[in-house]
Scaffold this motif. Structure first.
Motif, short mmCIF file in Angstrom:
data_model
loop_
_atom_site.label_atom_id
_atom_site.label_comp_id
_atom_site.label_asym_id
_atom_site.label_seq_id
_atom_site.Cartn_x
_atom_site.Cartn_y
_atom_site.Cartn_z
N VAL A 140 0.90 -1.19 -0.04
CA VAL A 140 0.13 0.01 -0.03
C VAL A 140 1.13 1.19 0.02
N ILE A 141 0.57 2.32 -0.73
CA ILE A 141 1.12 3.44 -0.84
C ILE A 141 0.39 4.65 -0.18
N PHE A 142 0.70 5.40 0.59
CA PHE A 142 0.30 6.45 1.54
C PHE A 142 0.62 7.89 0.73
N THR A 143 -0.30 8.65 0.23
CA THR A 143 0.24 10.01 -0.12
C THR A 143 0.31 10.71 1.16
N PRO A 144 1.12 11.87 1.34
CA PRO A 144 1.30 12.61 2.70
C PRO A 144 0.00 12.95 3.30
N GLY A 145 0.02 12.92 4.56
CA GLY A 145 -0.93 13.54 5.44
C GLY A 145 -2.26 12.85 5.50
N ARG A 146 -2.27 11.45 5.26
CA ARG A 146 -3.47 10.73 5.35
C ARG A 146 -3.64 10.35 6.74
N ILE A 147 -5.09 10.13 6.97
CA ILE A 147 -5.39 9.70 8.41
C ILE A 147 -6.55 8.61 8.21
N VAL A 148 -5.93 7.52 8.53
CA VAL A 148 -6.66 6.03 8.26
C VAL A 148 -7.54 5.90 9.62
N LYS A 149 -8.96 5.92 9.68
CA LYS A 149 -9.87 5.91 10.58
C LYS A 149 -10.03 4.54 11.42
N LYS A 150 -10.49 4.43 12.46
CA LYS A 150 -10.46 3.39 13.25
C LYS A 150 -11.41 2.13 12.65
N GLY A 151 -10.87 0.91 12.56
CA GLY A 151 -11.52 -0.23 12.10
C GLY A 151 -11.45 -0.11 10.55
N SER A 152 -10.65 0.43 9.95
CA SER A 152 -10.48 0.36 8.19
C SER A 152 -9.52 -0.65 7.82
N ILE A 153 -9.86 -1.01 6.50
CA ILE A 153 -9.01 -1.94 6.04
C ILE A 153 -8.80 -1.44 4.64
N ILE A 154 -7.22 -1.60 4.26
CA ILE A 154 -6.94 -0.95 3.21
C ILE A 154 -6.23 -2.22 2.25
N ALA A 155 -7.03 -2.14 1.07
CA ALA A 155 -6.66 -3.52 0.21
C ALA A 155 -5.17 -3.45 -0.10
N ALA A 156 -4.66 -4.51 -0.54
CA ALA A 156 -3.18 -4.65 -1.30
C ALA A 156 -3.24 -3.80 -2.46
N GLY A 157 -1.85 -3.14 -2.54
CA GLY A 157 -1.79 -2.64 -3.80
C GLY A 157 -2.57 -1.05 -3.80
#
Length: 182
Positions: A140-157
């Motif tokens: 997973v690639i994050f761009t700057p300043g991301r906030i990932v909220k509670k309980g989230s799932i971020i898929a591969a790629g």
């Protein structure tokens, strides 16, 4: 001591040197027989580097976190194999991170068209916050300043380019909500 507006102790600096020269190369935590020992050694060292390091934290083989002097990571969380995260990231409790994730804290400036982009420098450093109970898939690639909220799932790629609400399942490039867990 002070480095780039970050204060650190000789103990932190020594632990960082030991991590970067030796511990980063030890086997991953899933390696039979020696994996658990390698995990404990990295954890013991990183506790002295990070601003906050919770209990049962797993820093995997090849994890790169810059200086890590401002990094905060909660209980039962980890930084995956060969992941790169900024040294000022906040990672909550119970966060799983797959291998080879890349989290950016700055980007290139490109506002002016009369100056080549290579000469415009970088944007200001933005903090990334990963809240509790998050699962981040492989690469997973994050761009700057991301906030990932509670309980989230971020898929591969996934290329995470914006923020989403709690309990979201996120995927794609650019990122979009696939569904909600609620």
């Amino acid at each position: 001591m002070k480095y780039k507006n970050v204060e650190f102790s000789v103990k932190q600096f020594t632990a960082l040197i030991i991590y970067k020269l030796f511990l980063v190369w030890l086997a991953s935590s899933t390696t039979p027989i020696i994996g658990k020992i390698c995990r404990k050694l990295r954890y013991s060292c990183c506790r002295h580097i990070f601003l906050y390091c919770g209990k049962n934290v797993n820093i995997e083989r090849g994890a790169n976190f810059g200086s890590g002097f401002r990094l905060r990571i909660g209980d039962n969380s980890g930084i995956g194999v060969n992941c790169t995260v900024p040294g000022n990231i906040v990672i909550g409790k119970n966060v799983m991170m797959g291998p080879e994730c890349y989290i950016l804290s700055t980007n290139h400036s490109f506002d002016r068209i009369d100056v080549p982009m290579i000469e415009q420098g970088n944007t200001f450093q933005l903090d990334t916050i990963i809240e509790d109970d998050v699962w981040i898939g492989r690469q997973v690639i994050f761009t700057p300043g991301r906030i990932v909220k509670k309980g989230s799932i971020i898929a591969a790629g996934c290329v995470l380019s914006k923020n989403f609400s709690e309990y979201s399942i996120i995927g794609g490039n650019p990122s979009r909500i696939i569904k909600t867990r609620i």
